[in-house]
Design a protein around this motif. Structure first.
Motif, mmCIF file in Angstrom:
data_model
loop_
_atom_site.group_PDB
_atom_site.id
_atom_site.type_symbol
_atom_site.label_atom_id
_atom_site.label_comp_id
_atom_site.label_asym_id
_atom_site.label_seq_id
_atom_site.Cartn_x
_atom_site.Cartn_y
_atom_site.Cartn_z
ATOM 1 N N LYS A 143 0.828 -1.210 0.000
ATOM 2 C CA LYS A 143 0.000 0.000 0.000
ATOM 3 C C LYS A 143 0.861 1.259 0.000
ATOM 4 O O LYS A 143 0.487 2.271 -0.595
ATOM 5 C CB LYS A 143 -0.970 0.008 1.177
ATOM 6 N N VAL A 144 2.029 1.204 0.633
ATOM 7 C CA VAL A 144 2.940 2.348 0.607
ATOM 8 C C VAL A 144 3.560 2.485 -0.783
ATOM 9 O O VAL A 144 3.667 3.595 -1.327
ATOM 10 C CB VAL A 144 4.038 2.204 1.676
ATOM 11 N N LEU A 145 3.967 1.364 -1.368
ATOM 12 C CA LEU A 145 4.537 1.393 -2.720
ATOM 13 C C LEU A 145 3.549 2.013 -3.711
ATOM 14 O O LEU A 145 3.912 2.881 -4.512
ATOM 15 C CB LEU A 145 4.897 -0.037 -3.134
ATOM 16 N N ASN A 146 2.288 1.584 -3.626
ATOM 17 C CA ASN A 146 1.274 2.108 -4.545
ATOM 18 C C ASN A 146 1.033 3.592 -4.312
ATOM 19 O O ASN A 146 0.801 4.357 -5.255
ATOM 20 C CB ASN A 146 -0.036 1.344 -4.369
ATOM 21 N N HIS A 147 1.085 4.000 -3.049
ATOM 22 C CA HIS A 147 0.880 5.410 -2.710
ATOM 23 C C HIS A 147 2.002 6.271 -3.295
ATOM 24 O O HIS A 147 1.753 7.323 -3.904
ATOM 25 C CB HIS A 147 0.818 5.556 -1.188
ATOM 26 N N ILE A 148 3.249 5.821 -3.139
ATOM 27 C CA ILE A 148 4.380 6.576 -3.689
ATOM 28 C C ILE A 148 4.286 6.635 -5.211
ATOM 29 O O ILE A 148 4.561 7.666 -5.832
ATOM 30 C CB ILE A 148 5.725 5.952 -3.259
ATOM 31 N N GLU A 149 3.889 5.519 -5.824
ATOM 32 C CA GLU A 149 3.754 5.507 -7.288
ATOM 33 C C GLU A 149 2.733 6.540 -7.758
ATOM 34 O O GLU A 149 2.961 7.268 -8.725
ATOM 35 C CB GLU A 149 3.347 4.109 -7.767
ATOM 36 N N GLN A 150 1.597 6.623 -7.064
ATOM 37 C CA GLN A 150 0.580 7.597 -7.458
ATOM 38 C C GLN A 150 1.074 9.024 -7.278
ATOM 39 O O GLN A 150 0.889 9.881 -8.144
ATOM 40 C CB GLN A 150 -0.699 7.375 -6.652
ATOM 41 N N LEU A 151 1.720 9.281 -6.135
ATOM 42 C CA LEU A 151 2.204 10.635 -5.867
ATOM 43 C C LEU A 151 3.351 11.017 -6.803
ATOM 44 O O LEU A 151 3.357 12.091 -7.414
ATOM 45 C CB LEU A 151 2.666 10.744 -4.412
ATOM 46 N N GLY A 152 4.328 10.131 -6.918
ATOM 47 C CA GLY A 152 5.547 10.476 -7.638
ATOM 48 C C GLY A 152 5.444 10.345 -9.146
ATOM 49 O O GLY A 152 6.015 11.159 -9.878
ATOM 50 N N ILE A 153 4.706 9.343 -9.632
ATOM 51 C CA ILE A 153 4.660 9.087 -11.067
ATOM 52 C C ILE A 153 3.405 9.681 -11.688
ATOM 53 O O ILE A 153 3.479 10.394 -12.685
ATOM 54 C CB ILE A 153 4.745 7.573 -11.349
ATOM 55 N N ARG A 154 2.254 9.407 -11.093
ATOM 56 C CA ARG A 154 1.020 9.961 -11.657
ATOM 57 C C ARG A 154 0.922 11.463 -11.411
ATOM 58 O O ARG A 154 0.636 12.243 -12.318
ATOM 59 C CB ARG A 154 -0.203 9.265 -11.052
ATOM 60 N N ASP A 155 1.148 11.878 -10.144
ATOM 61 C CA ASP A 155 0.957 13.286 -9.778
ATOM 62 C C ASP A 155 2.220 14.119 -9.918
ATOM 63 O O ASP A 155 2.201 15.323 -9.655
ATOM 64 C CB ASP A 155 0.430 13.384 -8.341
ATOM 65 N N LYS A 156 3.344 13.482 -10.292
ATOM 66 C CA LYS A 156 4.601 14.163 -10.614
ATOM 67 C C LYS A 156 5.190 14.939 -9.424
ATOM 68 O O LYS A 156 5.819 15.969 -9.590
ATOM 69 C CB LYS A 156 4.400 15.127 -11.802
ATOM 70 N N LYS A 157 4.993 14.426 -8.222
ATOM 71 C CA LYS A 157 5.575 15.084 -7.049
ATOM 72 C C LYS A 157 7.024 14.625 -6.858
ATOM 73 O O LYS A 157 7.398 13.507 -7.220
ATOM 74 C CB LYS A 157 4.754 14.761 -5.795
ATOM 75 N N SER A 158 7.831 15.493 -6.272
ATOM 76 C CA SER A 158 9.236 15.176 -6.020
ATOM 77 C C SER A 158 9.340 14.166 -4.881
ATOM 78 O O SER A 158 8.384 13.981 -4.107
ATOM 79 C CB SER A 158 9.989 16.441 -5.637
ATOM 80 N N GLU B 51 17.468 15.151 -6.251
ATOM 81 C CA GLU B 51 16.219 15.207 -5.497
ATOM 82 C C GLU B 51 16.296 14.401 -4.205
ATOM 83 O O GLU B 51 15.773 14.815 -3.159
ATOM 84 C CB GLU B 51 15.070 14.689 -6.364
ATOM 85 N N LEU B 52 16.951 13.243 -4.264
ATOM 86 C CA LEU B 52 17.060 12.404 -3.071
ATOM 87 C C LEU B 52 18.010 13.004 -2.038
ATOM 88 O O LEU B 52 17.862 12.772 -0.836
ATOM 89 C CB LEU B 52 17.506 10.992 -3.456
ATOM 90 N N GLU B 53 18.984 13.800 -2.493
ATOM 91 C CA GLU B 53 19.857 14.506 -1.552
ATOM 92 C C GLU B 53 19.063 15.560 -0.790
ATOM 93 O O GLU B 53 19.256 15.753 0.418
ATOM 94 C CB GLU B 53 21.024 15.147 -2.301
ATOM 95 N N LYS B 54 18.157 16.242 -1.491
ATOM 96 C CA LYS B 54 17.280 17.207 -0.831
ATOM 97 C C LYS B 54 16.387 16.511 0.190
ATOM 98 O O LYS B 54 16.137 17.035 1.281
ATOM 99 C CB LYS B 54 16.411 17.928 -1.868
ATOM 100 N N LEU B 55 15.892 15.331 -0.174
ATOM 101 C CA LEU B 55 15.080 14.560 0.759
ATOM 102 C C LEU B 55 15.894 14.184 1.998
ATOM 103 O O LEU B 55 15.411 14.299 3.133
ATOM 104 C CB LEU B 55 14.571 13.286 0.061
ATOM 105 N N LYS B 56 17.124 13.772 1.803
ATOM 106 C CA LYS B 56 17.978 13.382 2.927
ATOM 107 C C LYS B 56 18.253 14.570 3.850
ATOM 108 O O LYS B 56 18.210 14.443 5.084
ATOM 109 C CB LYS B 56 19.299 12.816 2.391
ATOM 110 N N GLU B 57 18.504 15.736 3.253
ATOM 111 C CA GLU B 57 18.747 16.940 4.065
ATOM 112 C C GLU B 57 17.527 17.267 4.917
ATOM 113 O O GLU B 57 17.650 17.618 6.098
ATOM 114 C CB GLU B 57 19.091 18.123 3.156
ATOM 115 N N TYR B 58 16.370 17.149 4.323
ATOM 116 C CA TYR B 58 15.132 17.428 5.074
ATOM 117 C C TYR B 58 14.964 16.403 6.194
ATOM 118 O O TYR B 58 14.637 16.748 7.338
ATOM 119 C CB TYR B 58 13.930 17.376 4.126
ATOM 120 N N TYR B 59 15.184 15.135 5.869
ATOM 121 C CA TYR B 59 15.014 14.063 6.854
ATOM 122 C C TYR B 59 15.970 14.236 8.035
ATOM 123 O O TYR B 59 15.596 14.031 9.191
ATOM 124 C CB TYR B 59 15.245 12.715 6.177
#
Length: 674
Positions: A567-582, A653-661
């Protein structure tokens, strides 16, 4: 003439099947005549069929289309018929509909709005006709009007909208209303997606009410060209009421839907309206995806609920894919299906769908007609029952290794027995050991699970392919690939292993929902002839946790442990691929949505993992067997989600995610911008 009987014929056509397509068209016209239908609407591009791709560029396609049109014209005595075909005007190709009355061509209406998003690519082949423009076309020395036309018959005015024309704001119907049109015909080729028939019905009923007219909508039917499924949705509406609606997912060559409309009543309603543009018309965005995700505050839970839609989605999935498999089988002139049945959810779903195909076909057109459509298969003629027919059409094989369990063997065997499919059981452990030994001799060392995990898993999956391909070839069968959408997203599959096959029927369905469908099919089932057809043999797979069974048994391998919760994988796919979120935006969304379910660390790791796997595995998606389009969005690079095979891999993009995390850019959960 104020009461008029109108009809909408849904046709099961095939690209460039000139004789087959003509046969269906003529049969539909003859049936309409027998029912005293006066005006008949046939689907968009029904002479050539919709999915001709670059063959539309061939002048020969245009010439043959006109030859077929001549034959159709000769059979339109005492009926008005609208038939779709491509035409050439001034060295430009147009998607057109020809209106014929009593064996006379009256003119050609050309499509004005071409879809060019998602799986649509009409701008590649056709030009857009300009509103209000009229020209002419010469056929065998006779000139006919072409363009934005209105047709008059005995005080009845008829206008057309061709498919997408009716889905846009600046639609031709607005100008038709100004000209007092009584009937609008909409010949369409509108692919199936879950719940899309509700959107179509809203579109047609609202148009008939707002424009004070009768609206006749028709669609193609079946698996036309491989990927798209057409549900045969057709309807007649008048003044905001649905007068008639078709049976969907029929296995017949065509279906015919008809109703008597009161033209006089609509004329009175037109006279009451003082504005040239109705203000109460609900406009539907042409991109179906936006009908539920266009509102920024729509939650993932709300979208998920919309997409699941209760048992309706299960029924639609069962009927759509079963029809698609049947058409793919007969149009490819194959003798049946072969499945590498591992006992897991994916291969069991594919096997169950093949079993449903036979049962739903029997429901739709009857046992003998079903057999007749497959009469090119010699063995089919002798089948006396559904069970015998299933056994001749479906072959399964379980290919175990030392890592396979008794549970999956039981799951596979019981399912095959419950639907009546042939079942073989072989052990391929010796083949795996032989391949492993050959490579070890060449590289001069032993392969171990500690150092060679992926190669040792993949060789087991790949070794299964030659044997199952041999069985498929021996029987002239289609081999079904068994990868699901969740695996497609992250490349969790073995190329030339579980991806081997001619068609991939579940590539458009995520694993989490697929498992709920399997439970539904076991416990509730499709309603067929007043009874619910259940496949109780699925109870064995439904009791198992999804696993590839490629590592040693003491590893207790599961798919979700290898990847993440589905369910998490599907959620990320919808957000990142369908909705084009970073990746960062996806992670922030997951933080809120799963705050009390998963740790922040897990969500961070899963987001990282998804985007890395997505970008690395585009080459796999490019090589997948064709799959069916089932949703408002899919991952097929040939029909919807295009992504570069080589890319930057989201490193920045993943470096930005890591900095935020880690709290380096704004600190923890604080909102940041860059």
């Amino acid at each position: 003439m104020e009461l008029v009987k109108v009809g909408a014929a849904a046709l099961n056509q095939t690209p460039l099947d000139w004789l087959g397509n003509k046969k269906n068209i003529l049969a539909a016209i003859e049936e309409a005549k027998s029912q005293n239908i006066q005006i008949l609407c046939l689907p968009e591009l029904c002479i050539t069929s919709y999915g001709c791709e670059d063959a539309f560029y061939s002048p020969d396609v245009f010439k043959i289309s006109l030859e077929i049109l001549e034959d159709i014209v000769d059979n339109t005595q005492d009926i008005v018929t609208c038939v779709g075909l491509p035409i050439w005007v001034n060295n430009k190709i147009y998607n057109a509909a020809c209106v014929i009355a009593n064996r006379q061509i009256l003119g050609f209406v050309c499509k004005q709005h071409l879809p060019n998003y998602g799986l649509f690519y009409e701008d590649r082949w056709f030009h857009r006709w300009k509103p209000s423009q009229i020209s002419e076309i010469s056929i065998k020395g006779i000139k006919y009007p072409v363009g934005d036309l209105i047709f008059n018959f005995e005080n009845i005015r008829i206008g057309l909208e061709i498919c997408e024309d009716g889905w846009v704001a600046n639609r031709p119907a607005i100008r038709h209303f100004d000209k007092g049109v009584d009937i609008i015909l909409n010949p369409s080729a509108s692919p199936f997606a879950f719940h899309k028939f509700k959107i179509r019905e809203q579109l047609v009923t609202d148009a008939s009410r707002a424009f004070c007219c009768a609206y006749v909508y028709t669609n193609l039917l079946g698996n036309e060209a491989g990927r798209l499924i057409f549900d045969g949705d057709a309807m007649v509406c008048s003044g905001g009421d649905v007068l008639a609606s078709s049976q969907r997912f029929s296995y017949a060559d065509f279906t015919l839907t008809s109703a008597i409309v009161d033209i006089g009543k609509n004329k009175i309603e037109q006279a009451k309206i003082k504005s040239s543009l109705p203000t109460d018309l609900k406009l539907i965005n042409s991109n179906f995806e936006l009908t539920y995700s266009e509102i920024p505050n729509t939650s993932f839970a709300e979208m998920e609920a919309f997409e699941k839609g209760g048992s309706l989605k299960e029924e639609e999935f069962s009927r759509a894919v079963s029809l698609a498999l049947f058409d793919y089988l007969r149009k490819s002139r194959s003798n049946g299906f072969t499945i590498s049945l591992s006992g897991g959810a994916d291969s069991c779903a594919c096997t169950a769908l093949c079993g449903l195909m036979v049962r739903l076909g029997d429901e739709s057109i009857g046992f003998e007609q079903f057999k007749e459509k497959l009469s090119y298969i010699p063995e089919i003629k002798s089948a006396k029952s559904i069970k015998e027919l299933t056994e001749k059409l479906i072959l399964t094989i379980y290919q175990g290794t030392e890592n396979s369990s008794a549970d999956t063997l039981e799951s596979a065997q019981k399912l095959a027995e419950s639907i009546g499919a042939q079942f073989y059981n072989i052990n391929i452990n010796g083949l795996v050991e032989n391949y492993t030994s050959l490579i070890e001799q060449q590289i001069g060392r032993k392969l171990t699970w500690a150092t060679d995990d992926i190669p040792l898993q993949n060789i087991q999956a790949r070794v299964r392919a030659p044997g199952v391909w041999m069985l498929a070839n021996l029987n002239n069968h289609l081999l079904l690939a068994t990868s699901n959408r969740s695996e497609v997203a992250v490349g969790y599959c073995t190329m030339d292993g579980d991806t081997a096959g001619s068609i991939s029927p579940i590539a458009g369905i995520d694993k989490e929902w697929l498992r709920t469908w399997l439970v539904w099919l076991e416990k509730t089932g499709c309603e067929v002839k007043g009874k619910h057809i259940k496949i109780e043999g699925l109870k064995y797979v439904n009791a198992l946790q999804p696993t590839a069974e490629l590592r040693p048994k003491d590893n207790k391998q599961t798919d979700e442990k290898d990847l993440m919760p589905y369910k998490v994988l599907n959620h990320i796919e919808q957000l990142g691929i369908r909705d084009k979120k970073s990746p960062l935006e996806c992670f922030k969304n997951l933080e809120k949505f799963y705050e009390n379910q998963y740790t922040r660390e897990d969500l961070f790791n899963w987001t990282n993992r998804f985007f890395k796997l997505w970008s690395r595995n585009q080459w796999k998606r490019e090589r997948y067997a064709p799959g069916f389009h089932l949703d408002s969005h899919n991952l097929d690079p040939k029909s919807w989600t295009r992504f570069p095979i080589l890319s930057g891999g989201f490193v920045f993009e993943l470096e930005k995610l890591k900095e935020y995390y880690e709290g380096k850019s704004g600190g923890g959960r604080k909102k940041i911008g860059f």
